[in-house]
Scaffold this motif. Structure first.
Motif, mmCIF file in Angstrom:
data_model
loop_
_atom_site.group_PDB
_atom_site.id
_atom_site.type_symbol
_atom_site.label_atom_id
_atom_site.label_comp_id
_atom_site.label_asym_id
_atom_site.label_seq_id
_atom_site.Cartn_x
_atom_site.Cartn_y
_atom_site.Cartn_z
ATOM 1 N N ALA A 1 -18.544 19.937 50.107
ATOM 2 C CA ALA A 1 -19.120 20.755 49.294
ATOM 3 C C ALA A 1 -20.570 21.172 49.868
ATOM 4 O O ALA A 1 -20.879 22.370 49.793
ATOM 5 C CB ALA A 1 -19.445 20.200 47.979
ATOM 6 N N ARG B 1 -12.517 19.954 51.890
ATOM 7 C CA ARG B 1 -13.615 20.789 52.082
ATOM 8 C C ARG B 1 -14.936 20.068 51.483
ATOM 9 O O ARG B 1 -15.155 19.555 50.566
ATOM 10 C CB ARG B 1 -13.528 21.976 51.538
ATOM 11 C CG ARG B 1 -14.763 23.021 51.747
ATOM 12 C CD ARG B 1 -14.481 24.445 51.168
ATOM 13 N NE ARG B 1 -15.628 25.206 51.528
ATOM 14 C CZ ARG B 1 -16.239 26.155 50.545
ATOM 15 N NH1 ARG B 1 -16.220 25.618 49.336
ATOM 16 N NH2 ARG B 1 -17.211 26.708 51.177
ATOM 17 N N ARG C 1 -19.656 23.112 53.530
ATOM 18 C CA ARG C 1 -18.748 23.814 53.402
ATOM 19 C C ARG C 1 -17.704 23.834 54.460
ATOM 20 O O ARG C 1 -17.156 24.981 54.743
ATOM 21 C CB ARG C 1 -19.302 25.491 53.123
ATOM 22 C CG ARG C 1 -20.145 25.623 51.929
ATOM 23 C CD ARG C 1 -20.609 26.816 51.750
ATOM 24 N NE ARG C 1 -21.678 27.190 50.723
ATOM 25 C CZ ARG C 1 -22.549 28.254 50.259
ATOM 26 N NH1 ARG C 1 -22.170 29.293 51.137
ATOM 27 N NH2 ARG C 1 -23.053 28.158 49.513
ATOM 28 N N LYS C 2 -17.414 23.008 55.129
ATOM 29 C CA LYS C 2 -16.567 23.132 56.325
ATOM 30 C C LYS C 2 -15.427 21.968 55.949
ATOM 31 O O LYS C 2 -15.566 21.062 55.197
ATOM 32 C CB LYS C 2 -17.361 22.362 57.620
ATOM 33 C CG LYS C 2 -18.317 22.966 58.128
ATOM 34 C CD LYS C 2 -18.612 22.922 59.504
ATOM 35 C CE LYS C 2 -19.785 23.578 59.869
ATOM 36 N NZ LYS C 2 -19.603 24.494 60.827
ATOM 37 N N ASN D 1 -17.140 32.139 55.139
ATOM 38 C CA ASN D 1 -18.499 31.371 55.224
ATOM 39 C C ASN D 1 -18.945 31.557 53.955
ATOM 40 O O ASN D 1 -19.425 31.906 53.038
ATOM 41 C CB ASN D 1 -19.352 31.907 56.208
ATOM 42 C CG ASN D 1 -18.815 31.430 57.487
ATOM 43 O OD1 ASN D 1 -18.062 30.291 57.657
ATOM 44 N ND2 ASN D 1 -19.379 32.034 58.513
#
Length: 68
Positions: A27, A25, A30-31, A68
């Motif tokens: 940072a 992920r 956030r994907k 999300n």
């Protein structure tokens, strides 16, 4: 002759490198993504898989990757 066959078989087996896929992920964005080299960042959840398909399927069930 048998020694030659054994040597050839061990060379083929020794040359096979196990490929692993990791879910990581980012940072900042956030994907989550799937990568095929061991990341220097944190691997998400238990994000180590034997195939890319397993990693992509596993990523869909990881809460940190779906929220999300």
């Amino acid at each position: 002759m048998i020694g030659t066959i054994a040597l050839a078989a061990s060379a083929v087996a020794g040359g096979a490198v196990a490929v692993e896929f990791y879910v990581v992920r980012d940072a900042a964005t956030r994907k989550c993504t799937v990568v095929d080299t061991k990341p220097t960042t944190t691997i998400v959840d238990n994000g180590t898989f034997k195939t890319r398909t397993e990693a992509e399927t596993g990523m869909k069930t990881m809460k940190v990757c779906t929220s999300n």
